[in-house]
Design a protein around this motif. Structure first.
Motif, mmCIF file in Angstrom:
data_model
loop_
_atom_site.group_PDB
_atom_site.id
_atom_site.type_symbol
_atom_site.label_atom_id
_atom_site.label_comp_id
_atom_site.label_asym_id
_atom_site.label_seq_id
_atom_site.Cartn_x
_atom_site.Cartn_y
_atom_site.Cartn_z
ATOM 1 N N SER A 280 0.598 -0.797 -0.092
ATOM 2 C CA SER A 280 -0.287 -0.191 0.295
ATOM 3 C C SER A 280 0.924 0.983 0.050
ATOM 4 C CB SER A 280 -0.928 -0.325 1.009
ATOM 5 O OG SER A 280 -0.315 -0.222 2.564
ATOM 6 N N GLU A 281 2.153 1.398 0.701
ATOM 7 C CA GLU A 281 3.020 2.132 1.095
ATOM 8 C C GLU A 281 4.176 1.864 0.427
ATOM 9 O OE1 GLU A 281 3.410 6.237 3.467
ATOM 10 O OE2 GLU A 281 1.915 4.591 4.060
ATOM 11 N N LYS A 296 2.367 6.132 -2.445
ATOM 12 C CA LYS A 296 1.508 5.843 -3.186
ATOM 13 C C LYS A 296 0.469 4.088 -3.415
ATOM 14 C CE LYS A 296 0.431 7.768 0.868
ATOM 15 N NZ LYS A 296 -0.152 7.178 2.788
ATOM 16 N N ARG A 298 -0.805 -0.167 -4.960
ATOM 17 C CA ARG A 298 -1.915 -0.739 -4.372
ATOM 18 C C ARG A 298 -1.670 -2.340 -4.988
ATOM 19 N NH1 ARG A 298 -5.566 0.076 -1.196
ATOM 20 N NH2 ARG A 298 -7.090 -2.117 -2.203
ATOM 21 N N THR A 320 2.223 -3.032 3.924
ATOM 22 C CA THR A 320 1.236 -3.930 3.080
ATOM 23 C C THR A 320 -0.486 -3.254 3.576
ATOM 24 O OG1 THR A 320 1.277 -5.424 5.029
ATOM 25 C CG2 THR A 320 2.761 -5.590 2.811
ATOM 26 N N LYS A 321 -1.476 -3.891 2.525
ATOM 27 C CA LYS A 321 -2.920 -3.857 2.741
ATOM 28 C C LYS A 321 -3.259 -4.796 4.006
ATOM 29 C CE LYS A 321 -7.576 -4.281 0.244
ATOM 30 N NZ LYS A 321 -7.549 -4.775 -0.661
#
Length: 333
Positions: A280-281, A296, A298, A320-321
């Motif tokens: 995620s980042e 950022k 995904r 992570t997500k």
């Protein structure tokens, strides 16, 4: 004559083999609840009290995110103001060549006096490794007394944790590394100031004897002391710095094995992949914890252009997500 030559040759070979096969010994002190080394022959470290009789205690303290890219807890030894630790050097262990490594944090940079003593080999003079308080109470600069300040000005703060490695080779050349980077080099072959001194034959951390200059120390924290009876190579120094965060935070390396940075080192493009979770980042930080780049995303795999970064050591942190965080070292060449 021929027999004499052969006999002398065999003696020389025996001596050379004996020298080459001499064991290299390391004493490791994690300071997690005791002063013992993992090596059974190593002496215990000795607590040194301050003038009020205070010494310290084993603690677990918070490591800020700026040190390793993630917050955590470090187990080690807290020493009181002007207290410290002492290593009594066994006969035949550390002589002319050695390596000393340790992780530490200094709690305050308060003057006067304008120094904090870090490491020395005697109680009777000022020779030693210090942090000179060049911007108190916020920052200090490494000082190799009496040779002056070295490395980056205002490098140290009372917030972060650091690693120092001191390496002295057989001819007396000393190199000092901070966070994996060489800060200084000088010749100690004549002065012999950075070897254990007779008759005491010890190494001292942090404590400054009142006979030299009282209160030239601060409270702080130390862990993962390593003493070796041989000089580390530059690769061994780099390997020890690679282990800094995992040692400090007691993180098992396999926790970070499911994602990759490639190529590493790199001049321009790096690929970051994490097969089991969506990233995620991504953040790239310098050795001071400053975020130099961020993105950022995904996806499981991503590319980042790092050509604009200066040559040096960085940390790549991914989130992570599902909220997991991983940190790995990256070298920009």
């Amino acid at each position: 004559m021929k027999k004499l030559f052969i006999s002398a040759f065999l003696c020389l070979i025996t001596l050379l083999m004996s020298s080459l096969c001499q064991a290299q010994i390391s004493y490791v002190y994690s300071l997690s609840g005791n002063f013992q080394s993992t090596h059974s022959d190593a002496p215990d470290l000795i607590q040194l009290p301050n003038n009020d009789g205070l010494m310290g205690e084993f603690v677990s303290r918070v490591v800020p995110e700026t040190t390793c890219g993630q917050m955590g807890n470090a187990d080690g030894y807290f020493f009181e103001d002007d207290a410290g630790l002492q290593f009594n050097n066994p006969e035949g262990f550390i002589d002319q060549s050695y390596s000393v490594a340790f992780n530490f944090q200094i709690d305050e940079f308060i003057t006067p006096p304008p120094w904090v003593r870090i490491l020395s080999f005697t109680h009777i003079d000022d020779v030693g490794v210090y942090i000179k308080l060049t911007n108190p109470p916020n920052n200090g600069t490494l000082e190799f007394w009496p040779f002056g300040t070295v490395g980056e000005t205002d490098f140290f703060s009372p917030t972060d944790f650091y690693q120092i490695i001191l390496v002295r080779n057989e001819v007396g050349l000393i190199k000092i590394f901070v966070n994996g980077t060489e800060f200084a080099e000088y010749d100690d072959s004549e002065t012999q100031s950075y070897v254990p001194q007779n008759p005491d034959n010890f190494i001292i951390w942090f404590k400054d004897d009142p006979s030299v200059l009282a209160d030239e120390a601060s409270p702080g924290f130390v862990s993962d002391i390593v003493l070796a009876d041989f000089p580390w190579t530059t690769q061994q120094v780099a390997d020890k710095w690679d282990e800094f965060c995992s040692d400090l935070l007691s993180i098992e390396e396999q926790e970070f094995s499911d994602w990759e940075i490639s190529p590493n080192p790199s001049q321009d493009i790096i690929n970051i992949s994490q097969p089991s979770n969506l990233i995620s980042e991504i953040e790239i930080m310098d050795i001071f914890g400053k975020i130099c780049m961020s993105s950022k995303v995904r996806q499981n795999n991503t590319r980042m252009d790092v050509a604009s970064l200066n040559v040096g050591i960085y940390f790549v942190r991914i989130k992570t997500k599902d909220g997991k965080v991983g940190v790995k070292k990256f070298i920009k060449n």
